[in-house]
Design a protein around this motif. Structure first.
Motif, PDB file in Angstrom:
ATOM      1  N   THR A 157       0.910  -1.634  -0.128  1.00  0.00           N
ATOM      2  CA  THR A 157      -0.024  -0.007  -0.497  1.00  0.00           C
ATOM      3  C   THR A 157       0.956   0.816   0.074  1.00  0.00           C
ATOM      4  OG1 THR A 157       0.162  -0.547   2.510  1.00  0.00           O
ATOM      5  CG2 THR A 157      -1.714  -0.634   1.171  1.00  0.00           C
ATOM      6  N   PHE A 158       0.294   2.248  -0.837  1.00  0.00           N
ATOM      7  CA  PHE A 158       1.203   3.103  -1.099  1.00  0.00           C
ATOM      8  C   PHE A 158       0.401   5.003  -0.359  1.00  0.00           C
ATOM      9  CE2 PHE A 158       2.511   0.044  -4.187  1.00  0.00           C
ATOM     10  CZ  PHE A 158       4.299   0.768  -4.050  1.00  0.00           C
ATOM     11  N   GLY A 159       0.877   5.343   0.782  1.00  0.00           N
ATOM     12  CA  GLY A 159       0.478   5.870   0.883  1.00  0.00           C
ATOM     13  C   GLY A 159       0.475   7.605   0.661  1.00  0.00           C
ATOM     14  N   THR A 174      -9.491   5.727   2.624  1.00  0.00           N
ATOM     15  CA  THR A 174      -9.921   5.448   1.686  1.00  0.00           C
ATOM     16  C   THR A 174      -8.873   5.211   0.544  1.00  0.00           C
ATOM     17  OG1 THR A 174     -11.765   6.695   1.623  1.00  0.00           O
ATOM     18  CG2 THR A 174     -10.833   6.408  -1.093  1.00  0.00           C
ATOM     19  N   ILE A 175      -8.285   3.456   0.128  1.00  0.00           N
ATOM     20  CA  ILE A 175      -7.633   3.428  -0.653  1.00  0.00           C
ATOM     21  C   ILE A 175      -7.476   1.994  -1.842  1.00  0.00           C
ATOM     22  CG2 ILE A 175      -5.749   1.924  -0.407  1.00  0.00           C
ATOM     23  CD1 ILE A 175      -5.575   1.949   2.968  1.00  0.00           C
ATOM     24  N   ALA A 189     -10.831  -5.387   6.998  1.00  0.00           N
ATOM     25  CA  ALA A 189     -10.108  -5.790   8.353  1.00  0.00           C
ATOM     26  C   ALA A 189      -9.529  -5.195   9.017  1.00  0.00           C
ATOM     27  CB  ALA A 189      -9.467  -7.017   8.170  1.00  0.00           C
ATOM     28  N   LEU A 190      -8.157  -3.903   8.069  1.00  0.00           N
ATOM     29  CA  LEU A 190      -7.027  -2.941   8.430  1.00  0.00           C
ATOM     30  C   LEU A 190      -8.070  -1.442   8.819  1.00  0.00           C
ATOM     31  CD1 LEU A 190      -4.597  -4.098   6.404  1.00  0.00           C
ATOM     32  CD2 LEU A 190      -3.940  -4.598   8.573  1.00  0.00           C
ATOM     33  N   GLY A 191      -9.472  -1.348   9.254  1.00  0.00           N
ATOM     34  CA  GLY A 191      -9.959  -0.365   9.146  1.00  0.00           C
ATOM     35  C   GLY A 191     -10.081   1.028   8.092  1.00  0.00           C
ATOM     36  N   GLY A 192      -9.746   0.093   6.582  1.00  0.00           N
ATOM     37  CA  GLY A 192      -9.786   1.379   5.789  1.00  0.00           C
ATOM     38  C   GLY A 192     -11.229   1.331   5.406  1.00  0.00           C
ATOM     39  N   LYS A 193     -11.000   1.610   3.489  1.00  0.00           N
ATOM     40  CA  LYS A 193     -12.057   1.867   2.828  1.00  0.00           C
ATOM     41  C   LYS A 193     -11.661   2.067   1.274  1.00  0.00           C
ATOM     42  CE  LYS A 193     -14.418   5.336   3.904  1.00  0.00           C
ATOM     43  NZ  LYS A 193     -14.960   6.275   4.448  1.00  0.00           N
ATOM     44  N   PRO A 194     -11.625   0.442   0.872  1.00  0.00           N
ATOM     45  CA  PRO A 194     -10.985   0.222  -0.309  1.00  0.00           C
ATOM     46  C   PRO A 194     -12.536   0.600  -1.175  1.00  0.00           C
ATOM     47  CG  PRO A 194     -12.586  -2.195   0.981  1.00  0.00           C
ATOM     48  CD  PRO A 194     -12.600  -1.065   2.393  1.00  0.00           C
ATOM     49  N   VAL A 195     -11.884   0.848  -2.512  1.00  0.00           N
ATOM     50  CA  VAL A 195     -12.598   1.750  -3.820  1.00  0.00           C
ATOM     51  C   VAL A 195     -12.625   1.417  -4.793  1.00  0.00           C
ATOM     52  CG1 VAL A 195     -13.324   3.634  -2.656  1.00  0.00           C
ATOM     53  CG2 VAL A 195     -11.393   4.209  -3.178  1.00  0.00           C
ATOM     54  N   ASP A 196     -12.248   0.947  -5.676  1.00  0.00           N
ATOM     55  CA  ASP A 196     -12.657   0.301  -7.509  1.00  0.00           C
ATOM     56  C   ASP A 196     -13.094   1.824  -8.125  1.00  0.00           C
ATOM     57  OD1 ASP A 196     -11.922  -0.481  -9.627  1.00  0.00           O
ATOM     58  OD2 ASP A 196     -13.717  -1.913  -9.709  1.00  0.00           O
ATOM     59  N   VAL A 197     -12.335   2.987  -8.470  1.00  0.00           N
ATOM     60  CA  VAL A 197     -12.489   3.910  -9.395  1.00  0.00           C
ATOM     61  C   VAL A 197     -11.721   4.315 -10.009  1.00  0.00           C
ATOM     62  CG1 VAL A 197     -13.652   4.663  -7.282  1.00  0.00           C
ATOM     63  CG2 VAL A 197     -10.979   5.132  -7.762  1.00  0.00           C
ATOM     64  N   THR A 198     -12.079   5.043 -11.467  1.00  0.00           N
ATOM     65  CA  THR A 198     -11.670   5.107 -12.315  1.00  0.00           C
ATOM     66  C   THR A 198     -10.301   5.905 -12.210  1.00  0.00           C
ATOM     67  OG1 THR A 198     -12.831   7.164 -13.335  1.00  0.00           O
ATOM     68  CG2 THR A 198     -13.588   5.197 -13.683  1.00  0.00           C
ATOM     69  N   ASP A 199      -9.502   5.830 -12.978  1.00  0.00           N
ATOM     70  CA  ASP A 199      -8.457   6.707 -13.380  1.00  0.00           C
ATOM     71  C   ASP A 199      -8.857   8.081 -12.433  1.00  0.00           C
ATOM     72  OD1 ASP A 199      -6.780   4.429 -13.548  1.00  0.00           O
ATOM     73  OD2 ASP A 199      -6.502   5.109 -15.729  1.00  0.00           O
ATOM     74  N   SER A 200      -9.645   8.664 -13.781  1.00  0.00           N
ATOM     75  CA  SER A 200     -10.189  10.100 -13.040  1.00  0.00           C
ATOM     76  C   SER A 200     -10.386  10.269 -12.238  1.00  0.00           C
ATOM     77  CB  SER A 200     -11.084  10.848 -14.304  1.00  0.00           C
ATOM     78  OG  SER A 200     -12.135   9.551 -14.373  1.00  0.00           O
ATOM     79  N   MET A 211      -8.747  10.996  -1.438  1.00  0.00           N
ATOM     80  CA  MET A 211      -7.800   9.274  -1.867  1.00  0.00           C
ATOM     81  C   MET A 211      -6.904   9.024  -0.776  1.00  0.00           C
ATOM     82  SD  MET A 211      -8.585   6.753  -3.146  1.00  0.00           S
ATOM     83  CE  MET A 211      -9.811   7.294  -4.610  1.00  0.00           C
ATOM     84  N   ALA A 212      -6.258   8.373   0.609  1.00  0.00           N
ATOM     85  CA  ALA A 212      -5.461   7.632   1.417  1.00  0.00           C
ATOM     86  C   ALA A 212      -4.213   7.543   0.896  1.00  0.00           C
ATOM     87  CB  ALA A 212      -5.451   7.721   2.015  1.00  0.00           C
ATOM     88  N   GLY A 213      -4.744   6.878  -0.450  1.00  0.00           N
ATOM     89  CA  GLY A 213      -3.420   5.623  -0.630  1.00  0.00           C
ATOM     90  C   GLY A 213      -3.833   4.795  -1.638  1.00  0.00           C
ATOM     91  N   VAL A 214      -2.994   3.912  -2.210  1.00  0.00           N
ATOM     92  CA  VAL A 214      -3.369   2.660  -3.565  1.00  0.00           C
ATOM     93  C   VAL A 214      -2.319   1.417  -2.765  1.00  0.00           C
ATOM     94  CG1 VAL A 214      -1.678   3.685  -4.116  1.00  0.00           C
ATOM     95  CG2 VAL A 214      -3.243   2.759  -5.985  1.00  0.00           C
ATOM     96  N   GLU A 215      -3.657   0.954  -3.474  1.00  0.00           N
ATOM     97  CA  GLU A 215      -2.687  -1.276  -3.671  1.00  0.00           C
ATOM     98  C   GLU A 215      -2.505  -0.844  -4.359  1.00  0.00           C
ATOM     99  OE1 GLU A 215      -1.940  -5.545  -3.970  1.00  0.00           O
ATOM    100  OE2 GLU A 215      -4.490  -4.107  -4.485  1.00  0.00           O
ATOM    101  N   ALA A 216      -0.811  -1.024  -5.063  1.00  0.00           N
ATOM    102  CA  ALA A 216       0.001  -1.369  -5.734  1.00  0.00           C
ATOM    103  C   ALA A 216       1.042  -2.440  -6.141  1.00  0.00           C
ATOM    104  CB  ALA A 216       0.173  -0.328  -6.609  1.00  0.00           C
ATOM    105  N   GLY A 217       1.949  -2.148  -7.066  1.00  0.00           N
ATOM    106  CA  GLY A 217       3.254  -2.519  -6.603  1.00  0.00           C
ATOM    107  C   GLY A 217       4.542  -1.615  -6.904  1.00  0.00           C
ATOM    108  N   PHE A 218       5.939  -1.490  -7.173  1.00  0.00           N
ATOM    109  CA  PHE A 218       6.702  -0.670  -7.217  1.00  0.00           C
ATOM    110  C   PHE A 218       6.885   0.197  -8.231  1.00  0.00           C
ATOM    111  CE2 PHE A 218       8.336  -2.059  -2.624  1.00  0.00           C
ATOM    112  CZ  PHE A 218       8.624  -0.172  -2.734  1.00  0.00           C
ATOM    113  N   LEU A 219       6.640  -0.928  -9.341  1.00  0.00           N
ATOM    114  CA  LEU A 219       6.415  -0.562 -10.772  1.00  0.00           C
ATOM    115  C   LEU A 219       5.538   0.680 -11.968  1.00  0.00           C
ATOM    116  CD1 LEU A 219       7.811  -3.417 -12.604  1.00  0.00           C
ATOM    117  CD2 LEU A 219       8.659  -1.087 -12.798  1.00  0.00           C
ATOM    118  N   LEU A 220       4.276   0.310 -10.972  1.00  0.00           N
ATOM    119  CA  LEU A 220       3.103   0.950 -11.237  1.00  0.00           C
ATOM    120  C   LEU A 220       3.286   2.473 -10.563  1.00  0.00           C
ATOM    121  CD1 LEU A 220       0.393  -1.791 -10.572  1.00  0.00           C
ATOM    122  CD2 LEU A 220       1.353  -1.212 -13.144  1.00  0.00           C
TER     123      LEU A 220
END
Length: 347
Positions: A157-159, A174-175, A189-200, A211-220
């Motif tokens: 997760t990237f904050g 919101t992540i 379970a960690l207390g966050g609010k996951p969302v699936d949203v468009t790029d814009s 938007m507090a963060g994103v779940e991703a990999g370093f290359l992205l």
């Protein structure tokens, strides 16, 4: 969608080699949510295109469809999966995490929180023939045929406002995360609010601070709209891509073309495992882009693990999933994680 010599991939009886030669090469579109051939998944697809063309002596050709789910999309991975099922695409590359929304339960152990935390372990899993076959066994329920599993990279997760290192850091934050029942359950379970949203919507959320963060990999991270901080030793799981094909398309291939595809897929997995960039290299690239990497303490890691135990309790209700989790834990104990699988703090 299947294009080119459609009769060779129909429900009709296989044509003779001579007839196939007269009809020209069979062509299949392979779709992905990735937007270009320079992405990790895109590089793998381009390698497969080359392997199939060479292995079939030009009788079977694959054509990539980039961002097949659309440029502004939610559930982008699931859309690729459904397009393959509905034969709008002949083949597709779909992350394993996405299948739990499509009635596939056998990938849940692979994506269980904080379980598969290194490339070395992911490689061990996908090259274990019986375990990888078991993981892909439910794909038929989703109307596709699984060909292979291709590890990509660990997920963090990237904050954007602050590092997401401790359980408290996730509270009501919101992540953004790609749609997945299990990933979303982990973040909740960690207390966050996951969302699936468009790029814009994602960009706007980062800019206005919602938007507090994103779940991703370093290359992205090159596509993030702002600099971010990652916990290098907090690995949610490993992104593993599934390579799938429409069953009718697969059955309609001639024996020679099917064999060429099978051999190419096997060679692709070997190539990906040997040539994908390491976690250390990806972390260095992230730092060079202005990112920051911090390290969670032993106490922080223990607290994160404790917080997701309700997720494991739910997974344990399925005996098959629980058995797979135990097997992966056993494999994990036998795997020595090399230095190249670690993401060190930025200099």
């Amino acid at each position: 969608m299947l294009v080119g010599a459609g009769a060779a991939c129909s429900d009709d009886a296989p044509e003779t080699k001579a007839a196939e030669a007269d009809a020209g090469p069979v062509t299949i579109q392979i779709g992905t949510a990735d937007d270009d051939p320079d992405s990790p998944g895109g590089i793998a697809i381009m390698k497969l295109v080359e392997l199939v063309r060479t292995g079939s002596e030009g009788n079977l050709l694959l054509y990539p469809v980039w961002q097949a789910s659309g440029p502004e999309s939610v559930e982008w991975d699931q859309k690729i999966a459904r397009m393959v099922k509905e034969k709008q695409l002949g083949m597709g590359m779909v992350p394993a995490r996405a299948w739990d929304t499509e009635g596939v339960s056998t990938f849940r152990a692979l994506n269980a929180p904080f379980l598969v935390t290194s490339d070395a372990l992911a490689d061990k899993i996908v090259t274990s023939s019986d375990l990888s076959t078991e993981l892909m066994s439910d794909l038929e329920k989703a109307g596709v045929t699984g060909l292979t599993l291709l590890p990509e990279s660990p997920r963090h997760t990237f904050g954007f406002k602050h590092a997401l290192v401790r359980v408290e850091d996730y509270n009501l934050q919101t992540i953004r995360t790609p749609h997945s029942v299990l990933t979303e359950a982990t973040l909740r379970a960690l207390g966050g609010k996951p969302v699936d949203v468009t790029d814009s919507t994602f960009v706007q959320g980062v800019q206005d601070g919602s938007m507090a963060g994103v779940e991703a990999g370093f290359l992205l991270a090159r596509g993030f709209p702002a600099s971010s901080t990652a916990a290098g030793n907090v690995v949610f799981n490993e992104k593993v891509n599934t390579l799938v094909i429409n069953p009718e398309v697969y059955a309609g291939l001639s024996e020679a073309n099917r064999t060429a595809l099978q051999n190419s897929v096997k060679a692709l997995q070997v190539w990906v495992l040997a040539n994908r960039t390491t976690e250390t290299a990806n972390a260095v690239a992230f730092c060079n882009l202005g990112g920051k990497i911090v390290t969670a303490s032993t106490a922080d890691l223990a607290a994160l693990t404790k917080a997701v135990q309700p997720v494991y309790a739910e997974l344990a209700k399925d005996a098959k999933t629980q058995a797979q989790i135990e097997r992966i834990r056993t494999l994990k104990q036998s795997v020595k994680v090399p230095a190249q699988d670690l993401a060190d703090p930025c200099p």
